[in-house]
Design a protein around this motif. Structure first.
Motif: not given
Length: 140
Positions: A14-18, A43-50, A62-65
């Motif tokens: 996850y950190e690498q994808a961010k 995209v980072l807000r989406v990932a944090e919600l997920v 995937a959420a980040c990307l």
């Protein structure tokens, strides 16, 4: 000696994808249409919600990307499918591919944005559970 390669080895997927998402969207100078903020913030807000729903590292990556292939790959192929597969694996790539819009203005110029979004929602409703979860967060 550069400590960066060693630091990335200890980072979660996850950190690498961010980092990858920030680098990818920044590389094309992408900003949000109405706010002008850097696109990677979205995209980072989406990932944090997920992340409030799952700790699955591949889903979070995937959420980040989720917008990289659609927005960045056409301009910067080095951030494309091959890079995602190599850095994050086949499941992450599959999730990102499922999230990548196929009903784009370029592919369907005869359809309104509203119709294209409806078609995407219908397509995604038939895909993997995690993909639907990610897509529901995409509206922010």
């Amino acid at each position: 000696m550069n400590p960066e390669p060693n630091r990335r080895k200890t980072m979660t997927l996850y950190e690498q994808a961010k980092i990858f998402a920030i680098e990818a969207h920044t590389s094309i100078g992408q900003v949000r249409q109405y706010t002008g903020e850097p696109y990677h913030e979205h995209v980072l807000r989406v990932a944090e919600l997920v992340r409030t729903r799952t700790q699955d590292q591949e889903v979070l990556a995937a959420a980040c990307l989720h917008d990289v292939l659609e927005d960045v790959e056409p301009k910067r192929p080095e951030f494309g499918r091959d890079a995602i597969l190599e850095k994050f694996g086949s499941r992450v790539l599959e999730l990102v591919l499922e999230l990548t819009d196929i009903y784009t203005k370029e592919n369907h110029p005869d359809k309104t944005r509203k119709i294209r979004k409806q078609l995407e929602a219908e397509r995604l409703s038939r895909s993997e559970e995690h993909t639907s979860e990610l897509q529901s967060r995409e509206t922010i």
